[in-house]
Scaffold this active site. Structure first.
Site, PDB file in Angstrom:
ATOM      1  N   ARG A  98       0.852  -1.198   0.000  1.00  0.00           N
ATOM      2  CA  ARG A  98       0.000   0.000   0.000  1.00  0.00           C
ATOM      3  C   ARG A  98       0.877   1.234   0.000  1.00  0.00           C
ATOM      4  NH1 ARG A  98       0.471   2.841   4.867  1.00  0.00           N
ATOM      5  NH2 ARG A  98       0.832   1.600   6.742  1.00  0.00           N
ATOM      6  N   GLU A 118       1.934  -4.887   7.116  1.00  0.00           N
ATOM      7  CA  GLU A 118       2.490  -4.513   8.420  1.00  0.00           C
ATOM      8  C   GLU A 118       1.483  -4.876   9.509  1.00  0.00           C
ATOM      9  OE1 GLU A 118       2.393  -0.394   9.396  1.00  0.00           O
ATOM     10  OE2 GLU A 118       4.390  -0.376  10.279  1.00  0.00           O
ATOM     11  N   ASN A 151       8.824   6.859   3.885  1.00  0.00           N
ATOM     12  CA  ASN A 151       8.210   7.886   4.726  1.00  0.00           C
ATOM     13  C   ASN A 151       8.572   9.304   4.294  1.00  0.00           C
ATOM     14  OD1 ASN A 151       6.194   7.569   6.702  1.00  0.00           O
ATOM     15  ND2 ASN A 151       7.455   6.054   7.749  1.00  0.00           N
ATOM     16  N   ASP A 202       9.821   9.050  11.004  1.00  0.00           N
ATOM     17  CA  ASP A 202       8.592   8.862  10.219  1.00  0.00           C
ATOM     18  C   ASP A 202       8.440  10.045   9.252  1.00  0.00           C
ATOM     19  OD1 ASP A 202       5.951   8.323   9.406  1.00  0.00           O
ATOM     20  OD2 ASP A 202       5.453   7.377  11.290  1.00  0.00           O
TER      21      ASP A 202
HETATM   22  C1  BGC Z   1       3.380   3.970   8.631  1.00  0.00           C
HETATM   23  C2  BGC Z   1       3.051   3.069   9.758  1.00  0.00           C
HETATM   24  C3  BGC Z   1       4.327   2.718  10.482  1.00  0.00           C
HETATM   25  C4  BGC Z   1       5.048   3.956  10.921  1.00  0.00           C
HETATM   26  C5  BGC Z   1       6.362   3.650  11.555  1.00  0.00           C
HETATM   27  C6  BGC Z   1       4.075   5.160   9.184  1.00  0.00           C
HETATM   28  O1  BGC Z   1       4.376   6.021   8.153  1.00  0.00           O
HETATM   29  O2  BGC Z   1       2.230   4.323   7.931  1.00  0.00           O
HETATM   30  O3  BGC Z   1       2.377   1.976   9.239  1.00  0.00           O
HETATM   31  O4  BGC Z   1       4.081   1.903  11.596  1.00  0.00           O
HETATM   32  O5  BGC Z   1       5.258   4.790   9.812  1.00  0.00           O
HETATM   33  O6  BGC Z   1       7.248   4.706  11.511  1.00  0.00           O
HETATM   34 CA    CA Z   2       4.424   8.321   7.757  1.00  0.00          CA
END
Ligand code: BGC
Ligand code: CA
Length: 297
Positions: A98, A118, A151, A202
């Site tokens: 995804r 995940e 990310n 993130d």
């Molecule tokens: C994801 C999550 C993940 C997290 C960890 C997010 O961007 O969507 O699924 O657990 O990052 O950093």
């Molecule tokens: Ca994210």
């Protein structure tokens, strides 16, 4: 500096905030909640469109409406009619992948990355994601593959560098960026994190001085870092541990909006931090952000 709740309604995985200066609203998604939100800080009203799959990113579209990276599709979404129009599909040979985070460059391209299944936050199927670029002619190219959790994205104000986070690399990487063609070269690590101390990097944004603000999932903080020296400059603590992303917004681009997630927390953890899953605003940081960019196709 002051931290306050902006959107006082916890979601599962609020993510990818984007300040839309045309409408004075904060766009963001709830990945696990399968929703796209548009929140107005003046009226404090939230407009929500429910999706039928996980949605990783939303950006405004120059021609009106927004573009989402949802499931494995790029699609246009019209907030007025609720109409969703598919634009392109990626990773068709990987049905459990995804889209995750995404952002536009200054030429109006929309960049977004994918990730594998995940079952538990950060316990992802390894190396099955890719970073994609939706060009303004609506064609899609793959920039690179073998990512874990694609990310944060950010560009320097002169557009010569793109910063990128693959969360499980525990770093911010830099690429030389060619704005005219959208080509990435010369990948290198510019900021490093330690999981036990800092958390999992993130989403991120860049301020007007070229410093990065990185949401550190698991440690309830946003770290301001200097990508030129690799130095960690300061930490902003939030009253929720799973900080997912941040962006500057407000009429003066001086409010840092921070999204947080509640997904995967135990009932006890939610009781201890009942604001987990809310969107927060940080004021008085003394810095300004750069304005969010639109998709131009
Ligand atoms: C994801 C999550 C993940 C997290 C960890 C997010 O961007 O969507 O699924 O657990 O990052 O950093
Ligand atoms: Ca994210």
């Amino acid at each position: 500096m002051a931290v306050a709740v902006a959107v006082d309604e916890p979601g599962l995985c609020p993510e990818g905030p984007h300040w839309d200066n045309r409408t004075g609203t904060l766009l963001y998604v709830d990945i696990d909640g399968q929703k796209v939100h548009r929140w107005n800080p003046v009226t404090r009203q939230k407009d929500t469109v429910a999706m039928d799959c996980m949605v990783g990113a939303v950006v405004p579209r120059e021609a009106g409406g927004v573009v989402v990276a949802a499931g494995t599709k790029f699609a246009f979404l019209d907030f007025e009619t609720r109409q969703l129009t598919d634009v392109a599909t990626v990773d068709s040979h990987k049905p459990t992948n995804r889209f995750n985070d995404g952002k536009c460059d200054a030429a109006g391209r929309f960049w977004a990355g994918t990730m594998g299944h995940e079952p538990v936050p950060t316990q992802v199927e390894r190396k099955v994601g890719s970073l994609y670029c939706l060009h303004t002619d609506r064609t899609v190219t793959k920039a690179f593959n073998e990512t874990d959790i694609s990310n944060g994205l950010a560009w320097t104000s002169d557009n010569s560098i793109m910063y990128y986070i693959d969360s499980l690399q525990y770093s911010v990487d830099a690429f030389d960026f060619d704005l005219a063609s959208g080509t990435l070269t010369n990948r290198r690590k510019v900021v490093s994190f330690e999981e036990s101390r800092d958390g999992v990097p993130d989403g991120m944004c860049i301020d007007a001085d070229g410093k990065l603000w990185v949401a550190m999932f698991g440690t309830g903080q946003v770290l301001q870092v200097d990508p030129e020296t690799g130095t960690h400059l300061r930490s902003v603590k939030l009253p929720a541990d799973q900080t997912t992303s941040c962006c500057f917004g407000g009429p003066n681009l001086d409010i840092l909006y921070v999204t947080t997630a509640s997904v995967g927390l135990s009932a006890e953890e939610v009781q201890q931090k009942p604001l987990s899953g809310c969107v927060f605003q940080v004021t008085g940081l003394g810095v300004r952000g750069t304005s969010g960019l639109c998709y131009n196709g």
